[in-house]
Structures are given as C-alpha cells and as structure tokens.
Scaffold this motif. Structure first.
Motif, mmCIF file in Angstrom:
data_model
loop_
_atom_site.group_PDB
_atom_site.id
_atom_site.type_symbol
_atom_site.label_atom_id
_atom_site.label_comp_id
_atom_site.label_asym_id
_atom_site.label_seq_id
_atom_site.Cartn_x
_atom_site.Cartn_y
_atom_site.Cartn_z
ATOM 1 N N ASP A 122 -5.277 6.948 -7.912
ATOM 2 C CA ASP A 122 -5.669 5.564 -7.612
ATOM 3 C C ASP A 122 -4.927 5.064 -6.381
ATOM 4 N N TRP A 146 -1.022 -0.445 -4.524
ATOM 5 C CA TRP A 146 -0.929 -1.743 -3.849
ATOM 6 C C TRP A 146 0.314 -1.844 -2.966
ATOM 7 N N ASP A 148 -17.192 4.348 -10.843
ATOM 8 C CA ASP A 148 -16.214 3.410 -11.402
ATOM 9 C C ASP A 148 -14.873 3.503 -10.675
ATOM 10 N N ALA A 149 -14.467 4.722 -10.337
ATOM 11 C CA ALA A 149 -13.195 4.901 -9.629
ATOM 12 C C ALA A 149 -13.226 4.223 -8.264
ATOM 13 N N ARG A 186 -15.113 1.687 -7.397
ATOM 14 C CA ARG A 186 -15.128 0.233 -7.623
ATOM 15 C C ARG A 186 -13.729 -0.271 -7.975
ATOM 16 N N ASP A 187 -12.951 0.518 -8.689
ATOM 17 C CA ASP A 187 -11.584 0.135 -9.034
ATOM 18 C C ASP A 187 -10.653 0.165 -7.819
ATOM 19 N N ASP A 188 -10.942 1.038 -6.858
ATOM 20 C CA ASP A 188 -10.104 1.157 -5.665
ATOM 21 C C ASP A 188 -10.445 0.135 -4.571
#
Length: 159
Positions: free
Chosen positions: A33, A36, A108-109, A111-113
């Motif tokens: 992932d 931040w 999904d991955a 969209r999460d990133d």
C-alpha cells in the motif's frame, strides 16, 4: 546562480511521471500500500520553507522588528530553495504518474491508494511553491540610490 527556471521543474516532473507510470504499471501487483509518510514530509517541508521565506523576506528587507540576516545564511537558503523546488517537482511528477495509473486501474487496491497519491501530489505542490517563495525572498532588494545612480550614469554617457 540564477533563478530556477519553470521549464526545468516541468521537465523534471514530466520525466518522473513517465518513469513512475512505467515502473508502477509493471510492478503494481507486487507493491505494498502507498504510505502517507512522503505526503507528510513533503507538506511539512513546504510549510517550514514557507515560514522561512516570510521570515527571510522581512529580514532581507530590514523591516522593523527583524534582525538583519547573515548573507551566508541567505546563500544557504537559496541553495535549499533551488534543491527543494527540484525535489518537489520530481516527487510531484512521480505521484502524478502514479495517480494517472491508479485512475485507470479499476481495482479495490487502486481505489484505496488514490487518496495517498493525491496527497503526494498536493504535498509536492506545497513544497515547490514554498521553495520558489524562499528563493524569491533571498533576492537582494533594489535600493533607491542604486536607481538614481543608474539614471545619472545613463545621462552622463549620452552627453
């Protein structure tokens, strides 16, 4: 040392974006992932350099309540500003290339990133703007007596 050229920053960002897109498109499935922490570091450096730009500008212009600035410190700030604007544009390009890849990847991955990639672009923009402001704050202000001397010199050469 001259002022930072916008073309240099744009070129660095475009090259970094292309390389990031190429690299991520080949290895995205095996990447972890997106963290931040780069966003926080870029934005934090941008905020610090923005503060430094405001403080340096007031000191260079010798505004009341501010001590005069050490010329060697101004030279160091100028080097910091030039390097930070280039680093910010490279990271901004990297995150932009990553963002373009993620927008077209419908998983999904991806969209999460997306939020971390957007944050990286924003943090990079903050750093570039602050660095350019700091670089501008390091310029020696024109003095009125210099302008008058130039006018006198120009008149004397035309006689």
């Amino acid at each position: 040392m001259g002022p930072t050229q916008p073309a240099t920053l744009v070129l660095a960002a475009l090259v970094a974006a292309a390389l990031a897109w190429l690299l991520v498109s080949m290895t995205y499935a095996s990447l972890p992932d997106i963290p931040w922490s780069p966003t926080a570091v870029l934005a934090g450096l941008g905020v610090l350099e923005g503060y430094l730009a405001l403080n340096t500008r007031a000191r260079v212009q010798r505004k009341p309540g501010h001590e005069p600035v050490d010329p060697l410190a101004v030279a160091r700030f100028a080097v910091l500003a030039k390097s930070s604007s280039l680093v910010g544009s490279i990271f901004g390009g990297f995150f932009a290339g990553l963002l373009i890849f993620l927008i077209f990847k419908h998983t999904d991955a991806a969209r999460d990133d997306l939020p971390a990639a957007i944050g990286g672009v924003v943090g990079s923009i903050i750093l570039v703007i602050a660095a350019l402001l700091l670089e501008r704050a390091c310029r020696v202000p024109k003095r009125k007596d210099d302008d008058e001397n130039r006018d006198d010199d120009a008149r004397s050469t035309h006689r």
